[in-house]
Design an enzyme around this catalytic site. Structure first.
Site, PDB file in Angstrom:
ATOM      1  N   ASP A  44       0.862  -1.333  -0.029  1.00  0.00           N
ATOM      2  CA  ASP A  44      -0.102  -0.045   0.102  1.00  0.00           C
ATOM      3  C   ASP A  44       1.009   1.365  -0.091  1.00  0.00           C
ATOM      4  OD1 ASP A  44      -3.242   0.428   1.154  1.00  0.00           O
ATOM      5  OD2 ASP A  44      -2.092   2.110   1.019  1.00  0.00           O
ATOM      6  N   SER A  49      -4.280   5.749   3.759  1.00  0.00           N
ATOM      7  CA  SER A  49      -4.399   4.973   4.896  1.00  0.00           C
ATOM      8  C   SER A  49      -3.293   5.281   5.420  1.00  0.00           C
ATOM      9  CB  SER A  49      -4.534   3.487   4.537  1.00  0.00           C
ATOM     10  OG  SER A  49      -3.579   3.181   3.841  1.00  0.00           O
ATOM     11  N   GLY A  95      -6.435   1.599  -5.246  1.00  0.00           N
ATOM     12  CA  GLY A  95      -7.048   2.418  -6.325  1.00  0.00           C
ATOM     13  C   GLY A  95      -7.641   3.633  -5.728  1.00  0.00           C
ATOM     14  N   SER A 137     -16.841  -2.214  -8.961  1.00  0.00           N
ATOM     15  CA  SER A 137     -17.973  -1.302  -8.240  1.00  0.00           C
ATOM     16  C   SER A 137     -19.188  -1.147  -8.866  1.00  0.00           C
ATOM     17  CB  SER A 137     -17.555  -0.003  -8.125  1.00  0.00           C
ATOM     18  OG  SER A 137     -18.504   0.861  -8.040  1.00  0.00           O
ATOM     19  N   TYR A 161     -14.373   7.692 -12.413  1.00  0.00           N
ATOM     20  CA  TYR A 161     -14.249   6.729 -11.546  1.00  0.00           C
ATOM     21  C   TYR A 161     -14.829   5.302 -11.998  1.00  0.00           C
ATOM     22  CZ  TYR A 161     -14.727   3.653  -7.427  1.00  0.00           C
ATOM     23  OH  TYR A 161     -14.782   2.357  -6.534  1.00  0.00           O
ATOM     24  N   LYS A 165     -13.026   1.574 -13.684  1.00  0.00           N
ATOM     25  CA  LYS A 165     -13.656   0.368 -13.458  1.00  0.00           C
ATOM     26  C   LYS A 165     -13.986  -0.441 -14.430  1.00  0.00           C
ATOM     27  CE  LYS A 165     -12.784   0.720  -8.854  1.00  0.00           C
ATOM     28  NZ  LYS A 165     -11.421  -0.098  -8.099  1.00  0.00           N
ATOM     29  N   ASN A 191     -22.654  -0.968  -1.696  1.00  0.00           N
ATOM     30  CA  ASN A 191     -22.239   0.150  -0.703  1.00  0.00           C
ATOM     31  C   ASN A 191     -21.764  -0.102   0.530  1.00  0.00           C
ATOM     32  OD1 ASN A 191     -24.137   1.773  -2.554  1.00  0.00           O
ATOM     33  ND2 ASN A 191     -23.661   3.459  -1.502  1.00  0.00           N
ATOM     34  N   ASN A 211     -19.553  10.035   1.700  1.00  0.00           N
ATOM     35  CA  ASN A 211     -20.404   8.865   1.881  1.00  0.00           C
ATOM     36  C   ASN A 211     -21.372   9.089   3.055  1.00  0.00           C
ATOM     37  OD1 ASN A 211     -17.630   6.983   0.554  1.00  0.00           O
ATOM     38  ND2 ASN A 211     -19.745   6.977  -0.509  1.00  0.00           N
ATOM     39  N   VAL A 229     -29.543  15.729   4.107  1.00  0.00           N
ATOM     40  CA  VAL A 229     -30.087  14.747   2.945  1.00  0.00           C
ATOM     41  C   VAL A 229     -30.295  15.416   1.570  1.00  0.00           C
ATOM     42  CG1 VAL A 229     -32.166  13.309   2.580  1.00  0.00           C
ATOM     43  CG2 VAL A 229     -31.185  13.740   4.804  1.00  0.00           C
ATOM     44  N   GLY A 306     -25.184  13.982 -10.075  1.00  0.00           N
ATOM     45  CA  GLY A 306     -24.659  12.894 -10.389  1.00  0.00           C
ATOM     46  C   GLY A 306     -25.476  11.777  -9.784  1.00  0.00           C
TER      47      GLY A 306
END
Ligand code: NAD
Ligand code: UDP
Length: 349
Positions: A44, A49, A95, A137, A161, A165, A191, A211, A229, A306
């Site tokens: 990694d 991270s 990724g 994904s 993105y 994929k 998800n 998210n 929301v 989107g």
């Protein structure tokens, strides 16, 4: 007299390379690989991270994975690692994953995601290694009126993105078609959310989370004043967006099932990993509030550009091919995410 078992040398454990293994999904999957008796080598570059995740994995799993800080686009590094020890399979999580960021920096997304897979597969082939589990994904699907999404639903990603994929899936399919030694499973995650039930491992987004689940956690912990929301005028029962939230430990288990499947199957296969159930934004908020025992400040904002109205997975293929299905529901996702947020989580530097 020693028993026959005592005098037998221990069989070497099969070793799996986990790219992106200090990230959210890779770290949880590494815990299960170690628990299942595999050795794990993590590569990694720590772009999203931190190295202390290796210690957290050891705490949870009781064994420490090997860790190399490096980039999967460094072919010479991969060649050295493959030469040093026999690797049985690769789990490729490394990724970039932000839909919003990919709209601003598409080249970074293609270079890292597509470029990374090209270098990785070249070096794998060079080393005679052909077993790969890839993190795809649900963004590869278009905005479909027909739900649930099956693996044969139209593929039409709406942003770089998702397109990165899809390009990778195309590339992997082409690769498998040219050489029957390849065994490739492309797992289309819906998800992912939640955390390890110990509270010692979880998701650590940098900056403001995009998210819903990490955002909710930060509202609950007081780091953000309220949840916005994103739209309540979608054609859904409560007007808010519907997604298929899958517990990260269920997802991790799906990877082990995919590895078992690849032991007896060659070629390329794409498989949805979801629960098969859709939940609205308000369903998730209510589940979270139930778990923490209080209501959270929220207001309705405009739709996020989107976003699609609804998306959930058909899970028949995963059940039939992998013998796998998710076990945990929304309450477990919220409970574990909150335990991690309230007890274990340290911010990324
Ligand atoms: P994450 O960002 O937490 O983990 C990815 C890890 O890869 C990070 O630790 C990062 O430092 C590392 N990395 C990135 N580029 C690298 C490179 N070139 N070389 C080496 N390491 C590199 O993300 P995650 O949520 O664990 O996602 C893992 C994979 O699953 C990603 O490929 C992502 O696109 C895919 N995925 C994630 C989601 C989600 O919602 N989390 C959904 C669908 C698919
Ligand atoms: N969402 C929201 N507020 C937030 C973040 C997300 O209302 O702060 C909504 C979003 O519009 C979508 C759902 O939550 O309907 C899931 O969004 P997320 O970004 O977690 O997943 P994705 O849209 O990428 O599937």
């Amino acid at each position: 007299m020693p028993t026959p078992e005592m005098s037998l040398p221990e069989a070497p454990r099969p070793r799996v390379l986990v790219t992106g293994g200090t990230g959210f999904i890779g770290s949880h999957t590494t815990v299960l690989l170690l628990a299942a008796g595999y050795d794990v080598l993590i590569v990694d570059n720590l772009s999203n991270s931190t190295a202390d995740v290796v210690g957290a994995i050891e705490t949870v799993a009781g064994r420490r994975p090997d860790f190399v800080c490096g980039d999967v686009r460094d072919g010479a590094l991969l060649a050295r690692l493959f030469a040093r020890s026999a690797i049985a399979a690769v789990f490729h999580f490394a990724g970039l994953k932000s839909v919003a960021e990919s709209l601003v920096s598409p080249l970074d997304y293609y270079a890292n995601n597509v470029g990374g897979v090209i270098v990785l597969c070249r070096e794998m082939a060079e080393a005679g290694l052909h077993t790969l589990v890839f993190s795809s994904s649900a963004t590869v699907y278009g905005d479909s009126d027909t739900l649930p999404l099956t693996e044969s639903s139209p593929l039409d990603p709406a942003q770089p993105y998702g397109r990165s994929k899809l390009m990778i899936e195309t590339l992997l399919g082409d690769l498998a078609a040219t050489d029957s030694r390849w065994r490739i499973a492309s797992l289309r995650y819906f998800n992912p959310a939640g955390a390890h039930e110990s509270g010692a491992l979880g998701e650590r987004p940098r900056g403001i989370p995009n998210n819903l689940m990490p955002y909710l956690c930060q509202v609950a912990s007081g780091e953000r004043p309220e949840l916005i929301v994103h739209g309540n005028d979608y054609p859904t029962p409560d007007g808010t967006g519907i997604r298929d939230y899958i517990h990260v430990m269920d997802l991790a288990q799906g990877h082990l099932a995919a590895l078992d499947y690849l032991n007896t199957h060659s070629g390329f296969v794409a498989i949805n990993l979801g629960t098969g159930r859709g939940s609205s934004v308000l369903d998730l908020v209510h589940a979270f509030e139930r778990v923490i025992g209080r209501t959270l400040p929220r207001r309705i904002g405009p739709r996020r550009s989107g976003d699609i109205a609804a998306c959930w997975a058909a899970v028949d293929r995963a059940r039939e091919l992998l013998g796998w299905q998710s076990e945990r529901g929304l309450d477990a996702i919220c409970r574990d995410a909150w335990r991690w947020t309230s007890t274990g989580r340290r911010p990324q530097p």
